[in-house]
Design a protein around this motif. Structure first.
Motif, PDB file in Angstrom:
ATOM      1  N   ILE A  44       0.858  -1.183   0.000  1.00  0.00           N
ATOM      2  CA  ILE A  44       0.000   0.000   0.000  1.00  0.00           C
ATOM      3  C   ILE A  44       0.894   1.233   0.000  1.00  0.00           C
ATOM      4  O   ILE A  44       1.601   1.499   0.980  1.00  0.00           O
ATOM      5  CB  ILE A  44      -0.926   0.014   1.224  1.00  0.00           C
ATOM      6  CG1 ILE A  44      -1.807  -1.237   1.227  1.00  0.00           C
ATOM      7  CG2 ILE A  44      -1.789   1.271   1.241  1.00  0.00           C
ATOM      8  CD1 ILE A  44      -2.561  -1.437   2.518  1.00  0.00           C
ATOM      9  N   ALA A  45       0.897   1.963  -1.094  1.00  0.00           N
ATOM     10  CA  ALA A  45       1.736   3.152  -1.199  1.00  0.00           C
ATOM     11  C   ALA A  45       1.257   4.225  -0.224  1.00  0.00           C
ATOM     12  O   ALA A  45       0.075   4.291   0.124  1.00  0.00           O
ATOM     13  CB  ALA A  45       1.711   3.686  -2.627  1.00  0.00           C
ATOM     14  N   ARG A  46       2.188   5.060   0.188  1.00  0.00           N
ATOM     15  CA  ARG A  46       1.828   6.080   1.193  1.00  0.00           C
ATOM     16  C   ARG A  46       0.707   6.996   0.730  1.00  0.00           C
ATOM     17  O   ARG A  46      -0.128   7.422   1.534  1.00  0.00           O
ATOM     18  CB  ARG A  46       3.071   6.873   1.593  1.00  0.00           C
ATOM     19  CG  ARG A  46       3.748   7.638   0.472  1.00  0.00           C
ATOM     20  CD  ARG A  46       5.030   8.293   0.953  1.00  0.00           C
ATOM     21  NE  ARG A  46       6.046   7.299   1.308  1.00  0.00           N
ATOM     22  CZ  ARG A  46       7.167   7.579   1.976  1.00  0.00           C
ATOM     23  NH1 ARG A  46       7.422   8.822   2.359  1.00  0.00           N
ATOM     24  NH2 ARG A  46       8.037   6.632   2.248  1.00  0.00           N
ATOM     25  N   ARG A  51      -7.019   6.715   1.515  1.00  0.00           N
ATOM     26  CA  ARG A  51      -8.218   6.127   0.923  1.00  0.00           C
ATOM     27  C   ARG A  51      -8.774   4.989   1.773  1.00  0.00           C
ATOM     28  O   ARG A  51      -9.945   4.614   1.629  1.00  0.00           O
ATOM     29  CB  ARG A  51      -7.902   5.607  -0.484  1.00  0.00           C
ATOM     30  CG  ARG A  51      -7.499   6.701  -1.461  1.00  0.00           C
ATOM     31  CD  ARG A  51      -6.994   6.110  -2.764  1.00  0.00           C
ATOM     32  NE  ARG A  51      -7.988   5.286  -3.425  1.00  0.00           N
ATOM     33  CZ  ARG A  51      -7.752   4.580  -4.540  1.00  0.00           C
ATOM     34  NH1 ARG A  51      -6.542   4.606  -5.088  1.00  0.00           N
ATOM     35  NH2 ARG A  51      -8.707   3.855  -5.097  1.00  0.00           N
ATOM     36  N   LEU A  52      -7.943   4.429   2.639  1.00  0.00           N
ATOM     37  CA  LEU A  52      -8.369   3.313   3.462  1.00  0.00           C
ATOM     38  C   LEU A  52      -8.916   3.755   4.813  1.00  0.00           C
ATOM     39  O   LEU A  52      -9.597   2.981   5.486  1.00  0.00           O
ATOM     40  CB  LEU A  52      -7.182   2.372   3.703  1.00  0.00           C
ATOM     41  CG  LEU A  52      -6.527   1.754   2.466  1.00  0.00           C
ATOM     42  CD1 LEU A  52      -5.263   1.002   2.873  1.00  0.00           C
ATOM     43  CD2 LEU A  52      -7.489   0.819   1.756  1.00  0.00           C
ATOM     44  N   ARG A  58     -10.157  10.454   8.758  1.00  0.00           N
ATOM     45  CA  ARG A  58      -9.707  10.978   7.475  1.00  0.00           C
ATOM     46  C   ARG A  58      -8.668  12.090   7.646  1.00  0.00           C
ATOM     47  O   ARG A  58      -8.805  12.970   8.496  1.00  0.00           O
ATOM     48  CB  ARG A  58     -10.897  11.520   6.671  1.00  0.00           C
ATOM     49  CG  ARG A  58     -11.783  10.416   6.105  1.00  0.00           C
ATOM     50  CD  ARG A  58     -11.119   9.742   4.934  1.00  0.00           C
ATOM     51  NE  ARG A  58     -11.762   8.504   4.582  1.00  0.00           N
ATOM     52  CZ  ARG A  58     -12.864   8.398   3.828  1.00  0.00           C
ATOM     53  NH1 ARG A  58     -13.454   9.484   3.376  1.00  0.00           N
ATOM     54  NH2 ARG A  58     -13.365   7.219   3.551  1.00  0.00           N
ATOM     55  N   LEU A  59      -7.625  12.000   6.813  1.00  0.00           N
ATOM     56  CA  LEU A  59      -6.560  12.994   6.808  1.00  0.00           C
ATOM     57  C   LEU A  59      -6.227  13.361   5.366  1.00  0.00           C
ATOM     58  O   LEU A  59      -6.427  12.552   4.450  1.00  0.00           O
ATOM     59  CB  LEU A  59      -5.304  12.435   7.502  1.00  0.00           C
ATOM     60  CG  LEU A  59      -5.407  12.181   9.007  1.00  0.00           C
ATOM     61  CD1 LEU A  59      -4.217  11.364   9.482  1.00  0.00           C
ATOM     62  CD2 LEU A  59      -5.483  13.503   9.765  1.00  0.00           C
ATOM     63  N   GLU A 157     -10.101  -8.164  -2.000  1.00  0.00           N
ATOM     64  CA  GLU A 157      -9.895  -7.168  -3.053  1.00  0.00           C
ATOM     65  C   GLU A 157      -9.307  -5.907  -2.442  1.00  0.00           C
ATOM     66  O   GLU A 157      -9.801  -5.387  -1.440  1.00  0.00           O
ATOM     67  CB  GLU A 157     -11.211  -6.843  -3.751  1.00  0.00           C
ATOM     68  CG  GLU A 157     -11.058  -5.887  -4.920  1.00  0.00           C
ATOM     69  CD  GLU A 157     -12.361  -5.644  -5.641  1.00  0.00           C
ATOM     70  OE1 GLU A 157     -12.413  -4.726  -6.507  1.00  0.00           O
ATOM     71  OE2 GLU A 157     -13.348  -6.350  -5.354  1.00  0.00           O
ATOM     72  N   GLY A 158      -8.237  -5.408  -3.045  1.00  0.00           N
ATOM     73  CA  GLY A 158      -7.612  -4.195  -2.572  1.00  0.00           C
ATOM     74  C   GLY A 158      -8.017  -2.992  -3.398  1.00  0.00           C
ATOM     75  O   GLY A 158      -9.082  -2.983  -4.035  1.00  0.00           O
TER      76      GLY A 158
END
Length: 273
Positions: A44-46, A51-52, A58-59, A157-158
């Protein structure tokens, strides 16, 4: 080496030294770096992390771009969510535990594995799952030595059509050259088969398995070094003409563990009084 090359090397070393010193002086920054690195180890890229996040956490996207921007946004709730999402030890994110993966180890207790795996089937019924035995590359299971790691993973699913896997470590310093560990492995394989869970075997370089057990590497990082496959279920049902006295003795030991817990083979259901 040229003067330019030597200078570049020195600058690189100085940069690493400064980062280590800065992390020691600023634990919050070190924790932010660890969080980013851990997500990236899971693919998972930074820039994807926001989105997760659940709505209450949320940020802005830029928050995760560098540890310096993230350090002031870290909260216990954010770290709790990250540990739960990635299935890693919460205390590890605080640098309070040396191992990211807390072993779900039920050594010599097949019912413990049966109950735990059954629970996973209940809470996550629609995921793709498998149980994998990792053994050292180049070591025969009947005569080898070194770590024997049992990994359970669930894949869902990602983001953007990709896959995302969570991992659990189901062994704790098992040894390939320890008969009881192998007997326990066979008992777990039997339990997994009874629940319809796929069982696989993979070879991994010895050093990588040692890093995993020492808490110096994450499971997805080690998984990138898997080479070749073997078939753990052959230890229970060997191919025709390939059985050995060694395997038979191992299976007899595993059946003793199963029987002690009231589990009967081949149905693997608790025996009734």
């Amino acid at each position: 080496m040229s003067i330019v090359g030597e200078a570049t090397g020195v600058i690189g070393l100085l940069g690493k030294s400064w980062n280590l010193l800065r992390d020691r002086l600023d634990p919050a920054r070190a924790q932010a770096q660890l969080l980013i690195d851990t997500f990236e180890a899971y693919g998972i890229a930074r820039q994807q992390i926001p989105r997760l996040l659940p709505p209450e956490l949320r940020l802005p996207n830029a928050t995760f771009s560098t540890p310096d921007k993230l350090r002031d946004k870290l909260t216990p709730d954010l770290l709790d969510w990250a540990a739960n999402h990635l299935v890693i030890g919460r205390s590890w994110l605080d640098k309070g535990d040396r191992r990211a993966h807390l072993p779900e180890d039920h050594y010599k207790s097949p019912t413990g594995y049966r109950d735990w795996l059954s629970h996973r089937l209940e809470v996550a019924p629609s995921v793709s799952r498998c149980l994998t035995a990792w053994t050292p590359l180049g070591e025969e299971i009947s005569q080898g030595h070194g770590p024997l790691c049992l990994i359970y993973n669930e894949t869902t699913e990602g983001l953007d059509g990709s896959e995302f896997s969570r991992y659990w470590l189901l062994s704790d310093h098992w040894r390939l050259d320890h008969g009881s560990c192998l007997e326990n492995l066979l008992a777990v394989i039997a339990v997994a088969r009874s629940l319809g869970i796929l069982v696989l075997g993979r070879h991994v370089p010895m050093a990588r398995l040692q890093q995993l057990e020492a808490g110096e590497a994450l499971i997805p990082e080690v998984a990138e070094h898997r080479r070749g496959a073997w078939h753990p279920e052959d230890l229970i049902d060997p191919p025709p003409g390939q059985d050995t006295a060694w395997r038979q003795a191992l299976w007899e030991g595993a059946q003793q563990y199963l029987a002690k817990d009231g589990i009967a083979w081949p149905c693997l259901k608790p025996e009734r009084d």
